[in-house]
Design a protein around this motif. Sequence first.
Motif, PDB file in Angstrom:
ATOM      1  N   VAL A   1       0.844  -1.201   0.000  1.00 25.41           N
ATOM      2  CA  VAL A   1       0.000   0.000   0.000  1.00 25.41           C
ATOM      3  C   VAL A   1       0.877   1.248   0.000  1.00 25.41           C
ATOM      4  O   VAL A   1       0.662   2.185  -0.774  1.00 25.41           O
ATOM      5  CB  VAL A   1      -0.968  -0.001   1.206  1.00 25.41           C
ATOM      6  N   VAL A   2       1.886   1.266   0.867  1.00 31.87           N
ATOM      7  CA  VAL A   2       2.791   2.416   0.939  1.00 31.87           C
ATOM      8  C   VAL A   2       3.562   2.565  -0.376  1.00 31.87           C
ATOM      9  O   VAL A   2       3.725   3.678  -0.888  1.00 31.87           O
ATOM     10  CB  VAL A   2       3.735   2.294   2.158  1.00 31.87           C
ATOM     11  N   ALA A   3       3.996   1.449  -0.952  1.00 29.61           N
ATOM     12  CA  ALA A   3       4.693   1.486  -2.238  1.00 29.61           C
ATOM     13  C   ALA A   3       3.766   1.996  -3.343  1.00 29.61           C
ATOM     14  O   ALA A   3       4.201   2.749  -4.229  1.00 29.61           O
ATOM     15  CB  ALA A   3       5.229   0.110  -2.590  1.00 29.61           C
ATOM     16  N   ALA A   4       2.500   1.624  -3.294  1.00 25.86           N
ATOM     17  CA  ALA A   4       1.534   2.090  -4.293  1.00 25.86           C
ATOM     18  C   ALA A   4       1.335   3.594  -4.177  1.00 25.86           C
ATOM     19  O   ALA A   4       1.235   4.294  -5.189  1.00 25.86           O
ATOM     20  CB  ALA A   4       0.204   1.361  -4.129  1.00 25.86           C
ATOM     21  N   PHE A   5       1.272   4.112  -2.947  1.00 21.30           N
ATOM     22  CA  PHE A   5       1.185   5.556  -2.759  1.00 21.30           C
ATOM     23  C   PHE A   5       2.361   6.246  -3.448  1.00 21.30           C
ATOM     24  O   PHE A   5       2.174   7.253  -4.136  1.00 21.30           O
ATOM     25  CB  PHE A   5       1.185   5.923  -1.266  1.00 21.30           C
ATOM     26  N   ALA A   6       3.554   5.721  -3.262  1.00 20.16           N
ATOM     27  CA  ALA A   6       4.740   6.327  -3.872  1.00 20.16           C
ATOM     28  C   ALA A   6       4.623   6.344  -5.398  1.00 20.16           C
ATOM     29  O   ALA A   6       4.972   7.340  -6.044  1.00 20.16           O
ATOM     30  CB  ALA A   6       5.997   5.586  -3.434  1.00 20.16           C
ATOM     31  N   ARG A   7       4.116   5.258  -5.981  1.00 23.30           N
ATOM     32  CA  ARG A   7       3.919   5.218  -7.439  1.00 23.30           C
ATOM     33  C   ARG A   7       2.878   6.240  -7.879  1.00 23.30           C
ATOM     34  O   ARG A   7       3.049   6.926  -8.880  1.00 23.30           O
ATOM     35  CB  ARG A   7       3.515   3.813  -7.893  1.00 23.30           C
ATOM     36  N   GLY A   8       1.779   6.333  -7.136  1.00 18.17           N
ATOM     37  CA  GLY A   8       0.735   7.298  -7.484  1.00 18.17           C
ATOM     38  C   GLY A   8       1.222   8.730  -7.363  1.00 18.17           C
ATOM     39  O   GLY A   8       0.933   9.574  -8.214  1.00 18.17           O
ATOM     40  N   GLN A   9       1.982   9.010  -6.315  1.00 21.73           N
ATOM     41  CA  GLN A   9       2.535  10.352  -6.124  1.00 21.73           C
ATOM     42  C   GLN A   9       3.513  10.700  -7.244  1.00 21.73           C
ATOM     43  O   GLN A   9       3.482  11.810  -7.775  1.00 21.73           O
ATOM     44  CB  GLN A   9       3.216  10.445  -4.758  1.00 21.73           C
ATOM     45  N   ALA A  10       4.351   9.746  -7.615  1.00 22.10           N
ATOM     46  CA  ALA A  10       5.310   9.982  -8.701  1.00 22.10           C
ATOM     47  C   ALA A  10       4.591  10.224 -10.028  1.00 22.10           C
ATOM     48  O   ALA A  10       4.969  11.119 -10.795  1.00 22.10           O
ATOM     49  CB  ALA A  10       6.272   8.802  -8.825  1.00 22.10           C
ATOM     50  N   ALA A  11       3.555   9.447 -10.287  1.00 27.04           N
ATOM     51  CA  ALA A  11       2.790   9.625 -11.528  1.00 27.04           C
ATOM     52  C   ALA A  11       2.128  10.998 -11.551  1.00 27.04           C
ATOM     53  O   ALA A  11       2.152  11.695 -12.574  1.00 27.04           O
ATOM     54  CB  ALA A  11       1.747   8.524 -11.667  1.00 27.04           C
ATOM     55  N   MET A  12       1.550  11.419 -10.426  1.00 21.54           N
ATOM     56  CA  MET A  12       0.892  12.723 -10.358  1.00 21.54           C
ATOM     57  C   MET A  12       1.912  13.847 -10.531  1.00 21.54           C
ATOM     58  O   MET A  12       1.669  14.817 -11.236  1.00 21.54           O
ATOM     59  CB  MET A  12       0.156  12.862  -9.019  1.00 21.54           C
ATOM     60  N   ARG A  13       3.046  13.698  -9.893  1.00 23.46           N
ATOM     61  CA  ARG A  13       4.096  14.721  -9.954  1.00 23.46           C
ATOM     62  C   ARG A  13       4.578  14.925 -11.393  1.00 23.46           C
ATOM     63  O   ARG A  13       4.963  16.025 -11.773  1.00 23.46           O
ATOM     64  CB  ARG A  13       5.251  14.284  -9.053  1.00 23.46           C
ATOM     65  N   ALA A  14       4.559  13.870 -12.201  1.00 23.82           N
ATOM     66  CA  ALA A  14       5.086  13.926 -13.564  1.00 23.82           C
ATOM     67  C   ALA A  14       4.092  14.466 -14.593  1.00 23.82           C
ATOM     68  O   ALA A  14       4.482  14.762 -15.723  1.00 23.82           O
ATOM     69  CB  ALA A  14       5.538  12.533 -13.984  1.00 23.82           C
ATOM     70  N   LEU A  15       2.828  14.606 -14.222  1.00 27.36           N
ATOM     71  CA  LEU A  15       1.813  15.018 -15.199  1.00 27.36           C
ATOM     72  C   LEU A  15       1.900  16.499 -15.541  1.00 27.36           C
ATOM     73  O   LEU A  15       2.029  17.338 -14.651  1.00 27.36           O
ATOM     74  CB  LEU A  15       0.411  14.739 -14.652  1.00 27.36           C
ATOM     75  N   PRO A  16       1.794  16.835 -16.826  1.00 22.30           N
ATOM     76  CA  PRO A  16       1.598  18.241 -17.190  1.00 22.30           C
ATOM     77  C   PRO A  16       0.254  18.659 -16.599  1.00 22.30           C
ATOM     78  O   PRO A  16      -0.716  17.903 -16.688  1.00 22.30           O
ATOM     79  CB  PRO A  16       1.541  18.228 -18.717  1.00 22.30           C
TER      80      PRO A  16
END
Length: 133
Positions: A73-88
Amino acid sequence: MSLTLQLRCRCARLTLGNTIVTARATPGHTMGSTSWSWRACEGRRCKAIVFAASLNPVSTDDYRFSAPTNKAVVAAFARGQAAMRALPCDILITAHADQDGGTSRFLTTPGACRAYASSSQRKLSQRLRQEAR
């Protein structure tokens, strides 16, 4: 209307007329959360718009993100945060206004998606520190 799966970016694209809406995996509050992005244009002025899924680490008081069984779950949060951070992201639309630090569901602040991801990261870190006490 057509739907194509782009395995390279792990996203699906839906074409609606001249608009391409892209589904982005942004796990967070829910492991399967999906956010959506597209460009909207008026004349020659275009904006990158993101409808963001919840990245808020809200749960019942007895749930422990820090439990060994919740490492995924914590690892998934990190992936979601990284994906959001990268979006235009010129315009951010969130499901819950209180999650993005704004008083409105629609934010036009430059860097709104990066700020949203950073806020999620801070909240999860704070929750993990509280659980460690």
